[in-house]
Design a protein around this motif. Structure first.
Motif, mmCIF file in Angstrom:
data_model
loop_
_atom_site.group_PDB
_atom_site.id
_atom_site.type_symbol
_atom_site.label_atom_id
_atom_site.label_comp_id
_atom_site.label_asym_id
_atom_site.label_seq_id
_atom_site.Cartn_x
_atom_site.Cartn_y
_atom_site.Cartn_z
ATOM 1 N N LEU A 88 6.725 -8.227 -11.449
ATOM 2 C CA LEU A 88 6.290 -9.623 -11.366
ATOM 3 C C LEU A 88 4.885 -9.783 -11.929
ATOM 4 O O LEU A 88 4.594 -10.740 -12.666
ATOM 5 C CB LEU A 88 6.338 -10.087 -9.908
ATOM 6 N N LEU A 89 4.005 -8.845 -11.613
ATOM 7 C CA LEU A 89 2.649 -8.889 -12.168
ATOM 8 C C LEU A 89 2.670 -8.735 -13.686
ATOM 9 O O LEU A 89 1.952 -9.449 -14.410
ATOM 10 C CB LEU A 89 1.788 -7.786 -11.539
ATOM 11 N N LEU A 90 3.506 -7.815 -14.178
ATOM 12 C CA LEU A 90 3.557 -7.592 -15.625
ATOM 13 C C LEU A 90 4.080 -8.830 -16.348
ATOM 14 O O LEU A 90 3.546 -9.216 -17.397
ATOM 15 C CB LEU A 90 4.450 -6.394 -15.936
ATOM 16 N N GLN A 91 5.086 -9.462 -15.808
ATOM 17 C CA GLN A 91 5.674 -10.619 -16.479
ATOM 18 C C GLN A 91 4.888 -11.901 -16.209
ATOM 19 O O GLN A 91 5.209 -12.954 -16.762
ATOM 20 C CB GLN A 91 7.132 -10.778 -16.061
ATOM 21 N N SER A 92 3.883 -11.808 -15.361
ATOM 22 C CA SER A 92 2.972 -12.936 -15.152
ATOM 23 C C SER A 92 1.673 -12.717 -15.907
ATOM 24 O O SER A 92 0.645 -13.339 -15.592
ATOM 25 C CB SER A 92 2.691 -13.103 -13.650
ATOM 26 N N ASP A 93 1.706 -11.805 -16.907
ATOM 27 C CA ASP A 93 0.530 -11.490 -17.736
ATOM 28 C C ASP A 93 -0.645 -11.012 -16.893
ATOM 29 O O ASP A 93 -1.799 -11.400 -17.121
ATOM 30 C CB ASP A 93 0.118 -12.718 -18.571
ATOM 31 N N ARG A 94 -0.337 -10.134 -15.955
ATOM 32 C CA ARG A 94 -1.384 -9.536 -15.113
ATOM 33 C C ARG A 94 -1.252 -8.021 -15.135
ATOM 34 O O ARG A 94 -1.122 -7.366 -14.099
ATOM 35 C CB ARG A 94 -1.274 -10.073 -13.687
ATOM 36 N N PRO A 95 -1.233 -7.408 -16.325
ATOM 37 C CA PRO A 95 -0.982 -5.958 -16.412
ATOM 38 C C PRO A 95 -2.075 -5.121 -15.765
ATOM 39 O O PRO A 95 -1.782 -4.045 -15.235
ATOM 40 C CB PRO A 95 -0.887 -5.709 -17.918
ATOM 41 N N GLN A 96 -3.333 -5.590 -15.816
ATOM 42 C CA GLN A 96 -4.404 -4.797 -15.216
ATOM 43 C C GLN A 96 -4.251 -4.732 -13.701
ATOM 44 O O GLN A 96 -4.484 -3.686 -13.089
ATOM 45 C CB GLN A 96 -5.761 -5.400 -15.574
ATOM 46 N N GLU A 97 -3.800 -5.827 -13.076
ATOM 47 C CA GLU A 97 -3.523 -5.813 -11.632
ATOM 48 C C GLU A 97 -2.379 -4.851 -11.334
ATOM 49 O O GLU A 97 -2.420 -4.114 -10.340
ATOM 50 C CB GLU A 97 -3.162 -7.212 -11.149
ATOM 51 N N ALA A 98 -1.344 -4.876 -12.181
ATOM 52 C CA ALA A 98 -0.210 -3.981 -11.981
ATOM 53 C C ALA A 98 -0.649 -2.527 -12.082
ATOM 54 O O ALA A 98 -0.216 -1.675 -11.303
ATOM 55 C CB ALA A 98 0.879 -4.278 -13.000
ATOM 56 N N LEU A 99 -1.536 -2.247 -13.040
ATOM 57 C CA LEU A 99 -2.024 -0.872 -13.218
ATOM 58 C C LEU A 99 -2.837 -0.433 -12.013
ATOM 59 O O LEU A 99 -2.660 0.674 -11.490
ATOM 60 C CB LEU A 99 -2.859 -0.786 -14.498
ATOM 61 N N THR A 100 -3.727 -1.295 -11.542
ATOM 62 C CA THR A 100 -4.558 -0.959 -10.382
ATOM 63 C C THR A 100 -3.691 -0.703 -9.148
ATOM 64 O O THR A 100 -3.903 0.255 -8.402
ATOM 65 C CB THR A 100 -5.551 -2.097 -10.090
ATOM 66 N N LEU A 101 -2.684 -1.560 -8.960
ATOM 67 C CA LEU A 101 -1.781 -1.406 -7.819
ATOM 68 C C LEU A 101 -1.030 -0.087 -7.885
ATOM 69 O O LEU A 101 -0.967 0.665 -6.897
ATOM 70 C CB LEU A 101 -0.796 -2.572 -7.791
ATOM 71 N N SER A 102 -0.443 0.226 -9.036
ATOM 72 C CA SER A 102 0.374 1.439 -9.143
ATOM 73 C C SER A 102 -0.480 2.698 -9.018
ATOM 74 O O SER A 102 -0.045 3.693 -8.425
ATOM 75 C CB SER A 102 1.159 1.440 -10.455
ATOM 76 N N LEU A 103 -1.709 2.666 -9.554
ATOM 77 C CA LEU A 103 -2.591 3.831 -9.410
ATOM 78 C C LEU A 103 -2.965 4.054 -7.949
ATOM 79 O O LEU A 103 -3.046 5.199 -7.483
ATOM 80 C CB LEU A 103 -3.850 3.643 -10.260
ATOM 81 N N ASP A 104 -3.187 2.966 -7.221
ATOM 82 C CA ASP A 104 -3.494 3.084 -5.789
ATOM 83 C C ASP A 104 -2.300 3.665 -5.035
ATOM 84 O O ASP A 104 -2.457 4.521 -4.155
ATOM 85 C CB ASP A 104 -3.868 1.711 -5.230
ATOM 86 N N ARG A 118 -1.750 7.138 -2.686
ATOM 87 C CA ARG A 118 -1.241 7.108 -1.310
ATOM 88 C C ARG A 118 0.012 7.948 -1.148
ATOM 89 O O ARG A 118 0.233 8.547 -0.100
ATOM 90 C CB ARG A 118 -0.958 5.661 -0.898
ATOM 91 N N PHE A 119 0.861 7.964 -2.181
ATOM 92 C CA PHE A 119 2.147 8.672 -2.093
ATOM 93 C C PHE A 119 2.282 9.628 -3.289
ATOM 94 O O PHE A 119 3.032 9.351 -4.227
ATOM 95 C CB PHE A 119 3.306 7.667 -2.076
ATOM 96 N N PRO A 120 1.550 10.735 -3.263
ATOM 97 C CA PRO A 120 1.523 11.617 -4.445
ATOM 98 C C PRO A 120 2.844 12.307 -4.753
ATOM 99 O O PRO A 120 3.040 12.773 -5.867
ATOM 100 C CB PRO A 120 0.436 12.651 -4.085
ATOM 101 N N ARG A 121 3.766 12.384 -3.789
ATOM 102 C CA ARG A 121 5.052 13.037 -4.045
ATOM 103 C C ARG A 121 6.147 12.035 -4.411
ATOM 104 O O ARG A 121 7.305 12.405 -4.509
ATOM 105 C CB ARG A 121 5.482 13.864 -2.831
ATOM 106 N N GLU A 122 5.780 10.777 -4.596
ATOM 107 C CA GLU A 122 6.747 9.731 -4.895
ATOM 108 C C GLU A 122 6.733 9.432 -6.389
ATOM 109 O O GLU A 122 5.723 8.991 -6.948
ATOM 110 C CB GLU A 122 6.401 8.466 -4.099
ATOM 111 N N ALA A 123 7.858 9.688 -7.064
ATOM 112 C CA ALA A 123 7.925 9.542 -8.524
ATOM 113 C C ALA A 123 7.943 8.091 -8.979
ATOM 114 O O ALA A 123 7.675 7.796 -10.148
ATOM 115 C CB ALA A 123 9.174 10.255 -9.053
ATOM 116 N N THR A 124 8.243 7.174 -8.077
ATOM 117 C CA THR A 124 8.351 5.761 -8.458
ATOM 118 C C THR A 124 7.039 5.228 -9.014
ATOM 119 O O THR A 124 7.033 4.471 -9.992
ATOM 120 C CB THR A 124 8.758 4.914 -7.233
ATOM 121 N N TYR A 125 5.931 5.640 -8.422
ATOM 122 C CA TYR A 125 4.668 4.993 -8.759
ATOM 123 C C TYR A 125 4.084 5.443 -10.096
ATOM 124 O O TYR A 125 3.519 4.619 -10.828
ATOM 125 C CB TYR A 125 3.697 5.143 -7.598
#
Length: 773
Positions: free
Chosen positions: A555-571, A575-582
């Protein structure tokens, strides 16, 4: 490996310490099994603490309320809950670790005695026995004590054989305790005692009975199993406990439980070693070793081994769950047979080190894998519906919950008495075959409406991907509101249970069964705002919901907010270093920021963390394609294809076709594009590109007429479409219609918006035509 003389006690204690440390590595893992019985037992123990009574009727299920039943593990439940009150889940897990160490110690000492202190054999066969016991011992269930008590019984009988006056009196109270901790396993224990008595009485079988009854060294072998049998009646249910094993005769109910299936004789000797010692192949190796030991038993007239091992084998043949019992009561006797083999025997010299090596690898492989998979978390978030249960708690919804029996115990533990489940996995007690069949068949052979005629259903917690969940999610005017979704579970609540609840946010915009990227593209501004509310509600219930995080990221990416999406996924990665989704989410954000190299690194990291998590594979292959790294892209798709069972979607087949074409595999590329045509919708712009690329390949393969039909269709879908015009010109040239081809090629040279690469190709094609240079 095998010493010529018995090992010293100090070396034996050192070896035992090493084995116990290994057991602790497995014993302190979290509650990571899909077997929900641990939580059912916790709930049962809590009920008994609250009511100050033995649980002897059904209290957790709405399908058979108040039905009496024989709770032959009531004391285990009380012990488990008591430990939880003292120390929470760590105390519960500590019980498993302590019993595992006690079991490994008992098996070691028993094998040490039976092998006449041969340390190599003792270590090897103790590890082999534990490998057979471990898969069921990692579930914190009353079976843990049965395995320990069986080992203690065998060890006590061996001690009893060591002197004419010895009598292991402690086995009598042990059996009384056993009847209350897990009063269904007693036939195995009594059979083992009977075999030991038969072996001890064999030398005096021809003497007069009157003479024998006066000899304590003889009669103690009769008195012990008799006293132990009487001790088993010391429980709240009295002699009824002896009826408990009859549950195994209920064939229909047994057929529903995987571990109650038998292993056919033809499958018992399949020598197919696996990387893990916990695989079924371990028993095949044990049986091979038993065949080698058979001549030694026969020479020694060892009735215990000659009877006990076939008895244990018959149990395994009848039900695979008895593999653990085979490990406890048969493997030590197999070790005794190996100890009795003649010196210099080739099998003793070569097979024992090979088995030890297999066990070493077999124990080492799962440790790293389980640590990587988060096996040391207290409660596995994939095995149990943590998020859905929290959503019910937060919404304060009560009533009857229809769910899969395999995780109903967890729900009872967290939500009872406000919520009652349809049934749990205590089959066949107290559930009968018809009830189990009905619950399992809801939504399949039994319609939900018919089930509800008999029992009211207020909520349904369904496995994600089930046909009933997909059907309920697709209903336009549903009776059950879609309230919660995560990667594993979907929660539906009856509409009248949540009416006039503005605090609850049902899933209306989020369509968990659709492609999130495509779904979000179609949403209006108002719908996107509502979607944000829905996602916030899901994450408020459970902030580890990777499905909700994926939708929020897109939703962030398609709302032209890629930097927010990047910050969120890096965070989230932190938090979940063994989770491949992020890392996958991070890669999507990097792609949107036009950082292809960063995206490739992210996708590769996701694949390394969890190779069976599939979304990063096509994303990685596509990023490599855009960078011109076609060989690497094809290798990635080569790893992805078998994991996806060779069942790609239209976009993935299109990508595969492009990669194959770039590497000159025309037939393979054509095959991929043809499959894509079947899957890509007529209204999708991607279809025009599939037709164009496939048409170009048909030209290269010398089929211009077939190519032209596809290219005409592609040009009709997208205008202008210079790539299709170029391929159409090539097809016309192949058909000898050069004048028409020249017009198209010259139009490409003169046209605006045609890229330089395509213009160069058009110029080269003109040069190859009649009158060209």
């Amino acid at each position: 490996m095998e010493p010529r003389s018995p090992a010293t006690p100090s070396s034996a204690w050192l070896a035992l310490t090493g084995i116990n440390l290994l057991m602790l590595v497995f014993g302190v893992q979290g509650l990571h099994s899909g077997d929900s019985d641990t939580f059912y037992h916790l709930a049962g123990g809590r009920w008994m603490f609250e009511h100050r009574a033995v649980l002897d009727r059904e209290v957790f299920s709405f399908t058979i309320p108040d039905r009496p039943w024989l709770n032959y593990y009531w004391l285990f439940e009380a012990l488990l809950y008591g430990l939880h009150r003292l120390g929470g889940y760590p105390a519960v897990i500590g019980l498993r670790a302590a019993v595992l160490v006690a079991l490994s110690t008992s098996l070691f000492l028993l094998t040490w005695r039976l092998t006449h202190r041969r340390l190599g054999l003792t270590v090897t066969f103790t590890l082999l026995a534990l490998g057979l016991v471990m898969p069921r011992s990692l579930n914190i269930r009353p079976h843990l004590f049965s395995y320990l008590f069986l080992a203690v019984t065998l060890l006590s009988l061996e001690w009893m054989r060591g002197g004419p006056r010895r009598f292991p009196w402690w086995l009598v109270p042990l059996c009384a305790l056993w009847a209350n901790l897990h009063g269904v396993e007693y036939p195995v224990a009594l059979a083992v005692m009977a075999f030991a008595a038969a072996d001890a009485l064999r030398p005096v079988a021809r003497e007069q009975v009157a003479d024998l009854v006066r000899r304590w060294d003889i009669m103690r072998w009769v008195a012990l199993p008799a006293a132990c049998a009487l001790a088993l009646a010391a429980n709240p249910f009295g002699l009824s406990v002896f009826e408990a094993p009859r549950i195994a005769t209920r064939r229909e109910v047994m057929s529903y439980i995987g571990e109650m299936a038998g292993i056919p004789w033809s499958g018992l000797f399949k020598l197919d070693p696996a990387a893990s010692v916990f695989a079924l192949s371990t028993i095949h190796i044990a049986l091979l070793l038993a065949l080698v030991a058979l001549p030694a038993w026969w020479r020694a007239r060892d009735l215990r081994a000659l009877v006990t091992v076939p008895f244990a084998l018959l149990m395994v043949h009848d039900k695979v769950r008895f593999v653990a019992e085979f490990g406890v009561i048969a493997v030590p006797f197999i070790a005794s047979g190996w100890a009795a083999l003649r010196p210099g025997h080739a099998a003793l010299r070569f097979l024992t080190p090979l088995v030890f090596l297999y066990l070493t690898v077999g124990y080492a492989a799962p440790i790293g894998e389980q640590f990587h998979a988060g096996a040391y978390e207290m409660v596995d978030r994939y095995a149990y519906p943590l998020g859905a249960v929290r959503a019910i708690q937060q919404a304060k919804i009560t009533g009857n919950l229809l769910c899969n029996p395999t995780y109903a115990g967890y729900i009872s533990w967290i939500l009872h008495p406000e919520v009652k489940t349809s049934m749990d996995m205590r089959t066949p007690e107290p559930f009968d075959a018809q009830t189990y069949w009905m619950v399992r068949s809801v939504g399949g052979s039994i319609p939900l409406e018919k089930f509800r005629e008999r029992w009211p259903v207020d909520m349904m917690l369904l496995n994600r991907g089930s046909s009933m969940a997909a059907k309920l999610a697709a209903e336009e005017k549903p009776e059950y509101v879609f309230l919660y979704a995560d990667p594993s579970y979907d929660l539906f609540v009856r509409r009248d249970r949540i009416e006039n609840r503005p605090d609850l946010v049902p899933l209306k915009v989020m369509k968990p069964y659709e492609d999130p990227a495509e779904n979000i593209k179609k949403l209006s501004k108002e719908e996107r705002d509502l979607l944000e509310r829905e996602l916030a509600s899901l994450l408020a219930s459970w902030d580890e919901n990777t499905l909700a995080h994926l939708w929020r990221n897109l939703l962030l990416l398609q709302s032209d907010r890629p930097q927010e999406a990047l910050t969120l996924s890096l965070d989230l990665e932190k938090r979940f270093p063994r989770e491949a989704t992020y890392p996958y989410h991070t890669g999507l954000a990097h792609l949107d920021l036009e950082d292809t190299a960063g995206a490739i690194e992210d996708f590769e990291r996701a694949v390394r963390i969890t190779p069976h998590y599939l979304p990063p594979y096509p994303a990685l292959a596509d990023a490599l394609y855009k960078r011109g790294e076609y060989d690497r892209g094809l290798r990635v798709m080569g790893r992805y294809l078998p994991r996806k069972a060779f069942d790609l979607n239209g976009k993935e087949y299109f990508l595969l076709g492009n990669l194959r074409y770039r590497r000159g595999t025309l037939e393979g590329a054509a095959d991929a594009f043809e499959r894509a045509l079947w899957l890509v919708d007529e209204k999708d712009e991607l279809r025009a590109w599939v037709e164009n690329n496939l048409g170009g390949i048909y030209v290269d393969l010398g089929e211009p007429e077939r190519a032209l039909r596809l290219l005409e269709t592609a040009s009709g879908r997208v205008s202008p479409f210079p790539e299709a015009d170029f391929n159409k010109a090539r097809a016309l040239a192949g058909l000898g219609r050069w004048d028409e081809a020249r017009v198209l090629l010259e139009g490409l040279l003169a046209g605006e918006g045609v890229n330089e690469e395509l213009q160069e190709k058009a110029k080269a094609e003109l040069g190859r035509g009649p009158g060209g240079p």
